[in-house]
Design a protein around this motif. Sequence first.
Motif, mmCIF file in Angstrom:
data_model
loop_
_atom_site.group_PDB
_atom_site.id
_atom_site.type_symbol
_atom_site.label_atom_id
_atom_site.label_comp_id
_atom_site.label_asym_id
_atom_site.label_seq_id
_atom_site.Cartn_x
_atom_site.Cartn_y
_atom_site.Cartn_z
ATOM 1 N N PRO A 189 0.827 -1.215 0.000
ATOM 2 C CA PRO A 189 0.000 0.000 0.000
ATOM 3 C C PRO A 189 0.853 1.253 0.000
ATOM 4 O O PRO A 189 1.803 1.378 0.769
ATOM 5 N N GLY A 190 0.493 2.199 -0.889
ATOM 6 C CA GLY A 190 1.222 3.464 -0.982
ATOM 7 C C GLY A 190 0.493 4.571 -0.260
ATOM 8 O O GLY A 190 0.855 4.943 0.860
ATOM 9 N N SER A 191 -0.559 5.112 -0.879
ATOM 10 C CA SER A 191 -1.327 6.206 -0.286
ATOM 11 C C SER A 191 -2.809 5.992 -0.532
ATOM 12 O O SER A 191 -3.211 5.302 -1.475
ATOM 13 N N TYR A 192 -3.624 6.631 0.315
ATOM 14 C CA TYR A 192 -5.075 6.459 0.208
ATOM 15 C C TYR A 192 -5.772 7.693 0.757
ATOM 16 O O TYR A 192 -5.297 8.321 1.720
ATOM 17 N N ALA A 193 -6.890 8.040 0.137
ATOM 18 C CA ALA A 193 -7.749 9.110 0.648
ATOM 19 C C ALA A 193 -9.183 8.795 0.262
ATOM 20 O O ALA A 193 -9.449 8.374 -0.870
ATOM 21 N N ASN A 194 -10.115 9.004 1.188
ATOM 22 C CA ASN A 194 -11.526 8.745 0.902
ATOM 23 C C ASN A 194 -12.400 9.729 1.667
ATOM 24 O O ASN A 194 -12.220 9.956 2.867
ATOM 25 N N TYR A 224 -7.446 8.930 5.310
ATOM 26 C CA TYR A 224 -6.296 9.261 4.480
ATOM 27 C C TYR A 224 -5.040 8.625 5.061
ATOM 28 O O TYR A 224 -4.940 8.321 6.252
ATOM 29 N N SER A 225 -4.051 8.412 4.166
ATOM 30 C CA SER A 225 -2.780 7.808 4.542
ATOM 31 C C SER A 225 -1.726 8.177 3.512
ATOM 32 O O SER A 225 -2.019 8.263 2.319
ATOM 33 N N ALA A 289 -5.432 8.323 9.300
ATOM 34 C CA ALA A 289 -6.681 8.631 9.987
ATOM 35 C C ALA A 289 -7.825 8.001 9.205
ATOM 36 O O ALA A 289 -7.834 8.038 7.976
ATOM 37 N N SER A 290 -8.752 7.415 9.927
ATOM 38 C CA SER A 290 -9.993 6.924 9.319
ATOM 39 C C SER A 290 -11.072 7.070 10.374
ATOM 40 O O SER A 290 -11.123 6.311 11.342
ATOM 41 N N THR A 291 -11.945 8.049 10.178
ATOM 42 C CA THR A 291 -12.912 8.407 11.207
ATOM 43 C C THR A 291 -14.304 8.494 10.608
ATOM 44 O O THR A 291 -14.486 9.027 9.507
ATOM 45 N N ASN A 292 -15.285 7.966 11.340
ATOM 46 C CA ASN A 292 -16.686 8.080 10.945
ATOM 47 C C ASN A 292 -17.351 9.191 11.751
ATOM 48 O O ASN A 292 -17.150 9.303 12.967
ATOM 49 N N TYR A 293 -18.140 10.010 11.064
ATOM 50 C CA TYR A 293 -18.794 11.154 11.683
ATOM 51 C C TYR A 293 -20.286 11.161 11.320
ATOM 52 O O TYR A 293 -20.720 10.505 10.369
ATOM 53 N N GLU A 294 -21.032 11.965 12.079
ATOM 54 C CA GLU A 294 -22.400 12.330 11.710
ATOM 55 C C GLU A 294 -22.429 13.836 11.498
ATOM 56 O O GLU A 294 -22.008 14.602 12.369
ATOM 57 N N THR A 335 -5.576 3.576 13.924
ATOM 58 C CA THR A 335 -4.742 4.333 13.000
ATOM 59 C C THR A 335 -4.423 3.529 11.742
ATOM 60 O O THR A 335 -4.147 4.111 10.696
ATOM 61 N N ASP A 336 -4.444 2.198 11.842
ATOM 62 C CA ASP A 336 -4.294 1.356 10.664
ATOM 63 C C ASP A 336 -5.680 0.946 10.184
ATOM 64 O O ASP A 336 -6.546 0.608 10.989
ATOM 65 N N PHE A 337 -5.905 0.997 8.867
ATOM 66 C CA PHE A 337 -7.202 0.589 8.340
ATOM 67 C C PHE A 337 -7.011 -0.203 7.051
ATOM 68 O O PHE A 337 -6.037 -0.013 6.319
ATOM 69 N N LYS A 338 -7.946 -1.099 6.772
ATOM 70 C CA LYS A 338 -7.845 -2.015 5.632
ATOM 71 C C LYS A 338 -8.753 -1.571 4.497
ATOM 72 O O LYS A 338 -9.879 -1.128 4.727
ATOM 73 N N VAL A 339 -8.237 -1.698 3.283
ATOM 74 C CA VAL A 339 -8.976 -1.356 2.069
ATOM 75 C C VAL A 339 -9.006 -2.586 1.166
ATOM 76 O O VAL A 339 -7.977 -3.243 0.961
#
Length: 447
Positions: A189-194, A224-225, A289-294, A335-339
């Motif tokens: 894995p290199g980089s990610y953003a969603n 993002y990462s 960071a990978s965070t869920n919000y309302e 802090t680690d997340f899977k895609v």
Amino acid sequence: MRNLLIFALLASITASAQQHFAGIGTSSRGGIMSGLLNPAELANNPSKYDVFIFAPSIVASNNKLGIGDLIGGDNLEEKLFSGSETVNLRIDGEIVGPGFAYKHDKWTFALMTKAYARLDLVDVDPNIGDAIVNGGLNSLVSTTTLNNDYNQRLTGTSWGEVGISVARNLYDDQQHSFGAGVTLKILFPGSYANFGARDFNGTIVYAAGDVELTDASASVNIAYSGNLGESFSQFGDYTGSLFGKPNGFAADLGVNYRWKDEEEGRYKLNAGLAIRNLGGMTFSDTNNASTNYELNIPATESLNLNQFQDIESLQEVEEILLASGYLNRTENNATDFKVQLPATFVGYADVKIIQGFYATIFTQQKIKENNENDQIAVENVTSLTPRYLLNRNIEFYVPLSVNEISGFSAGFGFRAYGFFIGSSSAFTALSSNAKQADVYLGYGFRI
């Protein structure tokens, strides 16, 4: 946000279908490129050694803008977010790196490398895009009501992989052969953003040059990462981090059937089925960071959307929303997340029509939907590819494809020995209404 979308549109001009290497993967030459499509094809390799050097491919497709719009360059953002149809846009780069295959008796072993970079807009409401990017230029009324029951996504991903393949002929006689193969892939894995906004409801109000969002709610994911955490509006944001540290696994599984043609020494029918990209990778970086919000904006208050026009990263989006007080954390992921990789089912059949002339029927169907926040997007594609073999070393082919985003495209490809070049949209891209463009080339040789 404006800069991110401008980058997507400009990249669409220079990218020249969503199926990479259309036509060459089902070429009668076989080898590494066919093995990437279906690992069982490696068992059909006629040479003891197959060496692959390099093959880049770039794809751009969307459902709103034609090639004429992109070349003209006028009011691109306004046209992209016009009408009522949701916006889908893909810019997809793929590089096949050095590879090597070795055949021993009925077994074939291979080592293959690839790198990917992708930018995707998935089911974006044109009213939201118009409000943020254009300041509501397309709106004919003072208010617009949003009522969406799906997940809208803006996402970018880069990663690399190293695959180890094993294929074997399980049955082989003078007329028929049947083989199977598997590729196990180590992912880098290199980089990610969603940015994902599910069930986005609310009202957009246009007044005195300001665009306000009020009485709104949505479930939001911001992740993002790596490089894409800071920015993903520049080409270097992707190419600078194609290969990270190994942190994921995936597999391709396939079978192949061949009805041989003793007269020409080729085949009357070559057919295969494969399931590709079963697996995923974990992103781990210091800025992860990978965070869920309302998101909740009362009817008596509003959020000014003009402040999102010149941002370049999801971190900035997150900071603005948190500072507004309308974004509430519901789940803070590790802090680690899977895609998940874009898993697909592939089926094809290459049929001899008359001597020297063949036709390939191909389909690629996604196994998972694109609207999940941890899923890399992929498109359904169906194609018919007539091909002419001048001899074993020279062939011409014309991919005719239907993509679920951009519709119909027609292209052209050419192979001479181990060199190939092609496009699944070379012909239709000449039309000003075409919504897809791509180009690829590559080289390998046999010993």
